[in-house]
Design a protein around this motif. Structure first.
Motif, PDB file in Angstrom:
ATOM      1  N   ILE A 191      -0.769 -11.999  -3.066  1.00 52.54           N
ATOM      2  CA  ILE A 191      -0.482 -10.564  -3.029  1.00 52.54           C
ATOM      3  C   ILE A 191      -1.537  -9.882  -3.890  1.00 52.54           C
ATOM      4  N   ILE A 192      -2.179  -8.882  -3.323  1.00 53.40           N
ATOM      5  CA  ILE A 192      -3.174  -8.105  -4.068  1.00 53.40           C
ATOM      6  C   ILE A 192      -2.681  -6.671  -4.065  1.00 53.40           C
ATOM      7  N   MET A 193      -2.334  -6.165  -5.244  1.00 55.02           N
ATOM      8  CA  MET A 193      -1.749  -4.825  -5.298  1.00 55.02           C
ATOM      9  C   MET A 193      -2.268  -4.023  -6.471  1.00 55.02           C
ATOM     10  N   GLY A 194      -2.251  -2.734  -6.305  1.00 53.90           N
ATOM     11  CA  GLY A 194      -2.627  -1.829  -7.376  1.00 53.90           C
ATOM     12  C   GLY A 194      -1.457  -1.594  -8.299  1.00 53.90           C
ATOM     13  N   SER A 195      -1.760  -1.172  -9.492  1.00 48.06           N
ATOM     14  CA  SER A 195      -0.723  -0.831 -10.465  1.00 48.06           C
ATOM     15  C   SER A 195      -0.854   0.634 -10.801  1.00 48.06           C
ATOM     16  N   ARG A 196       0.219   1.340 -10.614  1.00 44.63           N
ATOM     17  CA  ARG A 196       0.168   2.764 -10.954  1.00 44.63           C
ATOM     18  C   ARG A 196       0.301   2.958 -12.461  1.00 44.63           C
ATOM     19  N   GLY A 197       0.938   2.009 -13.155  1.00 44.83           N
ATOM     20  CA  GLY A 197       1.028   2.072 -14.606  1.00 44.83           C
ATOM     21  C   GLY A 197       1.781   3.260 -15.137  1.00 44.83           C
ATOM     22  N   MET A 198       2.843   3.655 -14.449  1.00 46.55           N
ATOM     23  CA  MET A 198       3.605   4.833 -14.858  1.00 46.55           C
ATOM     24  C   MET A 198       4.780   4.498 -15.764  1.00 46.55           C
ATOM     25  N   ASN A 199       5.029   3.219 -16.022  1.00 47.24           N
ATOM     26  CA  ASN A 199       6.187   2.806 -16.799  1.00 47.24           C
ATOM     27  C   ASN A 199       5.883   2.891 -18.291  1.00 47.24           C
ATOM     28  N   PRO A 200       6.513   3.826 -19.020  1.00 49.12           N
ATOM     29  CA  PRO A 200       6.213   3.984 -20.447  1.00 49.12           C
ATOM     30  C   PRO A 200       6.641   2.773 -21.273  1.00 49.12           C
ATOM     31  N   ALA A 231      -2.682   5.989   6.572  1.00 45.70           N
ATOM     32  CA  ALA A 231      -3.842   6.547   7.289  1.00 45.70           C
ATOM     33  C   ALA A 231      -5.177   6.223   6.617  1.00 45.70           C
ATOM     34  N   PRO A 232      -5.321   6.418   5.295  1.00 48.98           N
ATOM     35  CA  PRO A 232      -6.623   6.091   4.695  1.00 48.98           C
ATOM     36  C   PRO A 232      -6.922   4.592   4.745  1.00 48.98           C
ATOM     37  N   ALA A 233      -5.901   3.777   4.618  1.00 48.60           N
ATOM     38  CA  ALA A 233      -6.096   2.323   4.657  1.00 48.60           C
ATOM     39  C   ALA A 233      -6.518   1.871   6.049  1.00 48.60           C
ATOM     40  N   LYS A 234      -5.927   2.454   7.060  1.00 47.26           N
ATOM     41  CA  LYS A 234      -6.259   2.092   8.435  1.00 47.26           C
ATOM     42  C   LYS A 234      -7.735   2.360   8.716  1.00 47.26           C
ATOM     43  N   LYS A 235      -8.214   3.496   8.247  1.00 48.68           N
ATOM     44  CA  LYS A 235      -9.628   3.837   8.443  1.00 48.68           C
ATOM     45  C   LYS A 235     -10.529   2.830   7.717  1.00 48.68           C
ATOM     46  N   PHE A 243       0.829  -1.205   0.000  1.00 53.77           N
ATOM     47  CA  PHE A 243       0.000   0.000   0.000  1.00 53.77           C
ATOM     48  C   PHE A 243       0.860   1.250   0.000  1.00 53.77           C
ATOM     49  N   ASP A 244       0.660   2.084  -1.034  1.00 58.71           N
ATOM     50  CA  ASP A 244       1.422   3.330  -1.139  1.00 58.71           C
ATOM     51  C   ASP A 244       0.537   4.568  -1.021  1.00 58.71           C
ATOM     52  N   GLY A 245      -0.736   4.364  -0.755  1.00 57.81           N
ATOM     53  CA  GLY A 245      -1.649   5.487  -0.606  1.00 57.81           C
ATOM     54  C   GLY A 245      -2.319   5.926  -1.893  1.00 57.81           C
ATOM     55  N   SER A 246      -1.961   5.317  -3.015  1.00 57.80           N
ATOM     56  CA  SER A 246      -2.542   5.703  -4.304  1.00 57.80           C
ATOM     57  C   SER A 246      -3.978   5.192  -4.435  1.00 57.80           C
ATOM     58  N   LYS A 247      -4.704   5.738  -5.416  1.00 55.93           N
ATOM     59  CA  LYS A 247      -6.070   5.287  -5.679  1.00 55.93           C
ATOM     60  C   LYS A 247      -6.082   3.808  -6.076  1.00 55.93           C
ATOM     61  N   ASN A 248      -5.059   3.388  -6.815  1.00 58.28           N
ATOM     62  CA  ASN A 248      -4.971   1.985  -7.224  1.00 58.28           C
ATOM     63  C   ASN A 248      -4.793   1.079  -6.012  1.00 58.28           C
ATOM     64  N   ALA A 249      -4.004   1.522  -5.044  1.00 64.02           N
ATOM     65  CA  ALA A 249      -3.786   0.731  -3.832  1.00 64.02           C
ATOM     66  C   ALA A 249      -5.075   0.627  -3.019  1.00 64.02           C
ATOM     67  N   ILE A 250      -5.868   1.687  -3.010  1.00 63.68           N
ATOM     68  CA  ILE A 250      -7.155   1.645  -2.307  1.00 63.68           C
ATOM     69  C   ILE A 250      -8.091   0.660  -2.988  1.00 63.68           C
ATOM     70  N   GLU A 251      -8.102   0.641  -4.311  1.00 64.45           N
ATOM     71  CA  GLU A 251      -8.916  -0.333  -5.048  1.00 64.45           C
ATOM     72  C   GLU A 251      -8.479  -1.761  -4.700  1.00 64.45           C
ATOM     73  N   ALA A 252      -7.165  -1.983  -4.637  1.00 61.92           N
ATOM     74  CA  ALA A 252      -6.642  -3.305  -4.288  1.00 61.92           C
ATOM     75  C   ALA A 252      -7.052  -3.682  -2.867  1.00 61.92           C
ATOM     76  N   LEU A 253      -6.997  -2.733  -1.960  1.00 62.07           N
ATOM     77  CA  LEU A 253      -7.395  -2.991  -0.578  1.00 62.07           C
ATOM     78  C   LEU A 253      -8.876  -3.367  -0.498  1.00 62.07           C
ATOM     79  N   GLN A 254      -9.715  -2.683  -1.256  1.00 65.61           N
ATOM     80  CA  GLN A 254     -11.152  -3.002  -1.255  1.00 65.61           C
ATOM     81  C   GLN A 254     -11.382  -4.445  -1.711  1.00 65.61           C
ATOM     82  N   LEU A 255     -10.671  -4.859  -2.763  1.00 63.73           N
ATOM     83  CA  LEU A 255     -10.790  -6.236  -3.238  1.00 63.73           C
ATOM     84  C   LEU A 255     -10.278  -7.210  -2.181  1.00 63.73           C
ATOM     85  N   ALA A 256      -9.176  -6.884  -1.556  1.00 62.39           N
ATOM     86  CA  ALA A 256      -8.610  -7.746  -0.514  1.00 62.39           C
ATOM     87  C   ALA A 256      -9.569  -7.905   0.659  1.00 62.39           C
TER      88      ALA A 256
END
Length: 156
Positions: A118-127, A69-73, A9-22
């Motif tokens: 492992i359930i993780m979000g992808s930021r997809g920043m790699n060109p 912090a957002p994940a803990k909540k 979890f890095d706090g990104s929107k993708n990580a929050i989506e992954a947390l919801q699925l988890a």
């Protein structure tokens, strides 16, 4: 026996989506979520010259607290069992080490201990990867000792 779900979890929107699925899967499988935040080591020649180890550690702790912090909540409201961990170093390496419970591991080796998935979000920043996977998620997919589910951010 493998059990529990690891959510980097890095706090990104993708990580929050992954947390919801988890959370959903955690309720179904009745397994604990291990939320992992990895911070950079900041161990460079320049930081060592200007900052004490204590100051660096305090900064890492501050970044960790802000990131989770957002994940803990979300986790507290979900009612699932969870644990929040901090690791320092290379994100891909630390995620894979957490997944193996720090057991020595070579990619392709079959382990009977560690996390189930492992359930993780992808930021997809790699060109180079066409924006589909970030470099960390790509590295984890190729090195993980267990199943990896990559969750993209939903635009809905």
């Amino acid at each position: 026996m493998k059990k529990n779900l690891l959510v980097p979890f890095d706090g990104s929107k993708n990580a929050i989506e992954a947390l919801q699925l988890a959370i959903t899967w955690s309720k179904v499988m009745q397994e604990k979520i291990i939320l992992l935040n990895v911070q950079h080591s900041f161990r460079t020649v320049h930081t060592k010259m200007f900052f004490s180890d204590h100051a660096i550690h305090e900064y890492q702790e501050q970044l960790f607290t802000e990131a989770v912090a957002p994940a803990k909540k979300i986790l507290e409201e979900s009612g699932v069992e969870y644990e929040i961990k901090l690791r320092i170093g290379d994100a891909k390496e630390q995620i894979c080490l957490e997944a193996t419970l720090d057991q020595p591991y070579e990619p392709g080796q079959c382990l009977t201990e560690g996390v189930r998935m492992i359930i993780m979000g992808s930021r997809g920043m790699n060109p180079v990867l066409g924006g589909l996977l970030g470099s960390v998620s790509y590295g984890v997919v190729n090195a993980a000792p267990c199943m990896v589910t990559i969750v993209p951010y939903s635009c809905e």
